[in-house]
Every structure is written in C-alpha cells, then in structure tokens.
Design an enzyme around this catalytic site. Sequence first.
Site, PDB file in Angstrom:
ATOM      1  CE  LYS B  61      -4.000   1.808   2.623  1.00 18.03           C
ATOM      2  NZ  LYS B  61      -4.818   1.578   3.836  1.00 18.03           N
ATOM      3  CB  SER B 136      -8.124   3.336   2.816  1.00 15.61           C
ATOM      4  OG  SER B 136      -7.277   2.753   3.797  1.00 15.61           O
ATOM      5  CB  SER B 160      -8.179   0.537   5.855  1.00 18.27           C
ATOM      6  OG  SER B 160      -8.921   1.736   5.872  1.00 18.27           O
TER       7      SER B 160
END
Lengths: 471, 467
Positions: B61, B136, B160
Amino acid sequence: MADVFIGLEIHIQLLTRSKVFCSCPADFGREPNTNVCPVCLGYPGVLPVLNREALQQAYMTGLALHCTMAQRALFDRKNYFYPDMAKNYQISQFSHPLGVNGWIEFDTQGERRRIRIHDIHLEEDAGKMIHTAEGAQLDYNRAGCSLLEIVTEPDFSSGREAEEFLQAFRTMVRFLGVCSGNMEEGSLRCDANVSVNHPGKGLGTKVEIKNLNSSRFVRKALEYEIRRQSRLLRTGRKIVQETRLWDEKRGRSESMRTKEEAHDYRYFPEPDLPPFWLDERFVQEAEDRMTELPLQVFDRYLREYQLPEDTARYLAEERSRCRFFEQTMEYYHHAKTAGSWIKEEPAAVGGPESGRVTPEHFAGLLKLCDEKAVTVQQAKEVLRLMGETGDAPEAIIEQEQLQGGVAEDELKAIIELVISRHPDTVKQIHDGNVKAVGFLMGKVMQESRGAADPLQAKAYLLEAMGISEAD
Amino acid sequence: MKYEPWKALTASDQTRRAYQEALVRADSEISSLLQIDTECGAEDCRFDADSSLAGVPFSVKDNIAVRGFQFSCGSNILKGLTAPYTAAAVQRLLDIGALPVAKTNMDEFGMGSATENSAFQMTRNPWDTGRVPGGSSGGSAASVAAGLVPFSLGSDTGGSVRQPAAFCGIYGLKPTYGRISRYGLAAYASSLETVGLLSGDIDLLQEVFAAVSGRDSGDQTSNSIAPLNRPEENTPVAAVLSGMEGVTPEIAQGCRQAAEAMRSLGWEVKEASLPSLKYAVSAYYTIAMAEASANLARYTGIRYGYRSSRAVSQEELVRKTRNEAFGREVKLRILLGTHVLRSGFQDQYYIKAQKIRTRIRGEFDQIFSQADMILMPVFPVQAFEAASGMTPLQQKIADRFTLTANMAGIPALAFPAGLQDGLPAGMQLLGPAGSDELLMHYARCLQEVLPKDPLPLRLDPREVLHG
C-alpha cells in the site's frame, strides 16, 4: 511600592550523545542539515524511540531539584505550526510531568533563598530558522535534541535575584553534567513571567518575556518590565496579559502576542510512546550518578576546610576544581593555601583546560614553597612549566636552577646595580616618595629571577639607600 | 513447492521484465497499482535467503515506505516523494527474500472505504469493474484478488484491510495492535492503526505474518507477546454478534452460512452482543480525527512533497500548499480533529470517546471470557457501485463492525464466506489480543467446509513466462 512576582521557565539541552527520539548525533556546530534523519525531519511513517540517557539526565535534574518524581514517563503532543518544528507538533510532557513540587536553594546578596519548582518536563527541541536576505532558511540539526524544561513558581522579586539564580542554576546543571550551561549558544535558555501588583493583592496579570539570551539580559529585561508594569499600575492603567519579546539592542521589550492570540496547543497523549516505567533499576542508576551539588560543596568547604567564602565559592563553581582541590588535599594540608593557588592560577590547575599538573605534583610544589625551597614567584614559574611538561616540581627546579634564595653578597651586588641604574628613583625616595621603593624591589626580584627572598631583599635595599625600615 | 510459479517470475532480470509488462497489462482495467517496478526492490532483496517466501513477490500500500519507491499515501501533497527508508515490515520481508513489486492505490491517507478518495485514480473491483474494491487498502485487495501478486501489505485503521478483503473475496488480517511494527507506515490514527496483510491463501497469510510480526526497536508500541494457544481437545466456542441492524439480506445470509459452517465443524455457536456498538462510530471518528489532525500537520510543502507556487510568505506557503493539495475528506477530518482537541472541548469529545473505547474493550473481554472468537460481518453491504454507491457519511456509519477491533486493539481476520448474488460476502473473526495465529487456524478449518469460489484472476504466473 508594589509587589513583584517573577517565575522562570528554563530550558536546558541535555548532554546526550544522540537526539531524544532518534539516533542522530546531538553535537553542535555542524554544517546545516547534516545531523538529520527521516525521524527528526518528520518524514511520513517515522516513529520516536525514547532515549533512555535523556530520561536519566532529566531524572537526575529532578532529584537535584527535590522534585516528586513520576513513576512512569508519559508524553503528550503539543500542537502548533512553526517551520522549524518538523512534525508541527512537539513531543513534550503536559498532563504528567516527570517531576513536580520541587525546590532549590541559592545564595543571593548574602542570604540563602529557597525557590519552589513547579515542574520539570522532558521534550524535543526545534530546529532553527535563520532569516537571510534571500529569505528564511531552515536548519534541522537541533531538531529533536533533548530538552528539559524547568518551571519555577513565581518566587523571585527582582531582576537581580533572577540573574543570580540563573547563574547558580547554571553552575548546578554543569556540576551534574547534564548541560553545558552556555546561554549564548542556547544550550540554556530562559523565559520569564512577571506580574506586578499592589502590595498585598497577590499575583497580578502575568506577562511573559522571551528572547533572554544571557543572565544579564534576564535582569535587564525584568527590570524594564517591572518598571513598565509599575508605571501602568501607578497611573491606573490596565496591564495586558501578553507575551513580549526582549530587544537587547534597544533595551526594551515589544508585544509579541496577546492572550487572545495565544496558541491553543490541543495537548493529547502521544500515542507513539507507551508509558516508560521508571523502575527500581532506572532510579537506582540515576541516584548512583548523583553528585554533591555546588551549594553543598560550598557549605562543606567552609565547614571542613575553613576556606574563605570567595575561595569556597570559586572552587564550588566547577566540578573539575573541586576534584583537583580535594585530590590535592590528600597530599597537602593547608587548605587555604591550596584553595587560593587554584583560584589564582586557573590556567594551570583545576580548570577543565588546565595543563598536565597532577594534584600530587601540585601538592609537592606547595610544600617546597612552604619550606622556602622556592619563592612564590619561582613557584609560579615552576607551575607553568609543570603544566607544559607534566614533570614533578623537583625536576623542573633542578633543570631550571630555580633553587630559592640568593647568596648574601650576590643579592647585595644586584641591589647596587639596580640603585646605580635608577638614580632618579632613588632621589624620589629620598624626597619622600616611599611608594617608589616598590619599583626598585621589582627590578631586584627580576634581576634575581625571582630567587631573592623579598623580605631580605627589601631590608638590604633600604639599608643600601641609607633609609631605616622604621621610616 | 507451493509458490514456485511466483518465484520463477522474480528469478532474473529477464523474468522480472516480463513480470513488469504482465503487471501493466493485467492492471489496466482495475487500476489497483500506482507504481509498478519489479527491479527497484531487487537490490535490497535477499533472494538467496533460506525461506519459503524467498522470491515471492508482493504489493505494498502506498502509505508504507519502501526505499526507492514512491510514497504518496494517495495524496497530491506527497506527489513525487520517494521513500528515503524502508518500513520495518517490508524490511523483514526483503530480508527473507520476498520482493516488493508495486505500490497500491488507496484512499488519501487511508480516509475512505472505496478507494475513491485517491488523488490519482479509481480502482475497480476485479469481480465487477463497475463496483468499488473497498478501501482504503482497495488497491492491495484488488491486486491480490486479480492475481497480480500472491499477497499484499495494507493498513487497517478502522477496517481498511478487512473491508476491501471482504469486497474482493480474500483474507485480510488486522493483527493485534503492536504485533507488527508500524515503523514506516505513514500515520493517520496512530493508536488505532496497524499494518495488515491480504492474501487469497490462508497458509501464505500465516507465513507472511510469522515473518513480519514481533518486536521492532523502531516502534516502541510493538511487542513480542506470546501467541495465544488453545488446548487442542477443547471444542472451539464462537459467539455470533446479535442484533445486526442495517445489514443487507445477502450479508445476513453470508453470516448465517458461516455460523452453519462452524456448527458443521462441531464448534459451539452462541450469541453475544456489544451494547456499546452504537457509540463506537462516533467515538472512533473522534479519536481517529484528533490523531489525524496532528499526524497530518507535518505536510507543509517545506521539506518534501508538493509545494504551492502561489505563496509569497512562509505562512502562506503552508496554508496554500495544504489547501491546494489535500482532498476534501482529509480536510474535513483535520478540521474536525482540530475541533475536538480544542481546550474546553476535550471533555465533551476526546475524553468521552476514550471512555467509550475503554468500555468497548471491557465488553470484548466479557465475551472472550466465554468464547474463543466472535463472528460478525465485515461490512453491512457487499461491494457497492462506483461513484454513487454510498455517501461518505454512510460509509463511516458502515464501519461499525470493523472499527471495534481497532478500538480494542484486538486481532480480526476477514475471510471469504462464499458468494451471494455473484459477489463476495466477507465475514470476520475477532479474537482476544494475541490470538492472531488462532484466528488463522479457525479460518483454515472453515475453508474446508465453506464454498470455494475461484478468484477473478487476471494474471497467471505460469503463462507470463511460457505464454
């Protein structure tokens, strides 16, 4: 008349090798932005790691200030935007300071005063913003260095008192070895709170003064502020709660911000640092590292050695002097003589920069001096050479042929020579200018390379000029 | 060997080039990756390490630092920033020879549940490109579900990792707080978030967890707590969350199906409730935004990242940079976070939220005194449609099942529980602190009895080199 209340907020840079939350070196004077890493530059993703040594030194300071010490160190975030603060929050201690409710004594104008300490808390320093012609420049070398803030109660009542306290405080932290105490370089910084009020009415409106870069500035800025507030009070005008900046060049302070413009720091617990337990081992280590403090040393020197106050005060200003003095006393027993020599010859003995004289050699020299093997003047020269070479005094005396005393006829010959060279001075003396004898004495001592016994030399000199000593 | 096809892809400069091209092609429709670079990490990677993960590629990420890769956090304010250091979790993987090959798309600073708040691109759900992948860590989840990489590192502040894992039909682990170092994870809400793991393969997930977990000297909130063990002979007890208002019939059905699977394994299944769940969303966002307001204060354009060119003074530089480069959701959260921390307002908001947090912890302790795990949905709905599916406020309210684990610091594992209506309906298991390995063990058991639906793979490692 009015009542004056002054409190100090003192920041000291702790003497840690690395910064308080990262492993960057904490030394100063490097090229800008060379002692930096992602942590102290506030890059995304970095986390603080508490420097145990910083906490140790902070703890020692708390002990010296007789604070009630916390059982665990907790940190908070203090939020405000400033370009020299990389994260735009400062890791500090707010809700649970490391130490609270302390006190410390110091001597001022012949009186021993006790000042209460509100709290001490450990935090990180900011970088430096330098304003140049091309604009503002930032140096983050100092960012993240360990800083300890000491907040006193408003227990001072004059600028002079605050100045003397700061000097005593500086001596103390240097003694402890937790701060270099250099105000000009900013390793010791001070802000002051002042409130002046009608007699008996208690604390008035608090005004904070910043930018006090020496203990002398502290006194001047405080005296200025006391006058300013007293005038406002006398003329019935309002004292505004504000922060003022001292301008040393102009000898006055200017308002920086008022209460309404004050920051709301939005403190909250620092989530990146879990509570650090100050366990038995930690506390024991800090206690073991504690030293006798300057005021205790001063008292003890008066008591144990019957030193004059100024000598004791001088020695108690630096640990290196105390150490040298006390080690000398293992070989020598006239404390007053040793103390006054250390005080008079700082370049040679007792200073951190002094030469290679060992206490044992130093004691040996003082003994030779007492035995009149050398004169005081010779001894000073021997001491200087001892500092350069690290040799024993006997060796230097031998080598330089500085044995004390001059044969009687040799001394008389020197005196004849001096008199013959300075007929005008001799005439002045005969005309009643007795002080001029000192000049001739100096010449005699010089000619004998300091070897003459001054008392004997003076007696012969006066005799040679036909003056009886009683005159 | 299980991961051989993946290892073959990273074995040489040549295969890595082929992999690079395959990634670009395979990602073209789902846009899960912000940066693809199969060579950048190779220098720091110990391919020859004695580990089953040596040579296995993964994606990271874009809020986790990998030296030499971009580090945007999905925000314009960090556009152009190259990470000058490597996160602890990534470093541990490099040390055993796993290779980071891409940075994944995300909601700006992790603020969102659909990866639609990215400043750069919209990521699509590989199951249905008309739908969001969740967020996310939507880029991480989509890259795994589409088969671009076998696993990914994400971050979970309030769900997330688990919510996009549920939307994409894979496993997503939010570990116990402190078991994986946060060093190198760009902070959003420090006390809530953890680095999390995503994979379609529960065994791989567990191997990766073993590699990255453990105390790290760079993160003083990390620890090496001993994993919880459960006596083999005891029958596992699962508590199913009762009173799940507002979930879709598909999610309710998925949950029933998972509970049924548990019973079929001979586990004891009962009900449990979290009375404070109704306060959890407000309390969570109060704390998260408060911490975010401080954590995001460092982005000013002075030292790195985007810098406004319209400023004439130092104050203006900070103001304009932040105004121009932060997205709306980020600004909203910074403003609210600043508000709740104001002096005079803390009792009303921040401190009250912390009390609710303490109470939620207590309620979990209560449940775990009588059960080994809690079963509940990850999200009240399945992957919703892009652009119009859910408003930001609806998304926040829908976080209620995931964020409780972050409030309590306990582990939670999203697992694929079968398709409903052609889309994954992910469920999650929550356990007491330190039960991460146990949760993965339970999920492995459940895998045996739950339907196995193939992932919508867009890259076959065998074909990259031979196709």
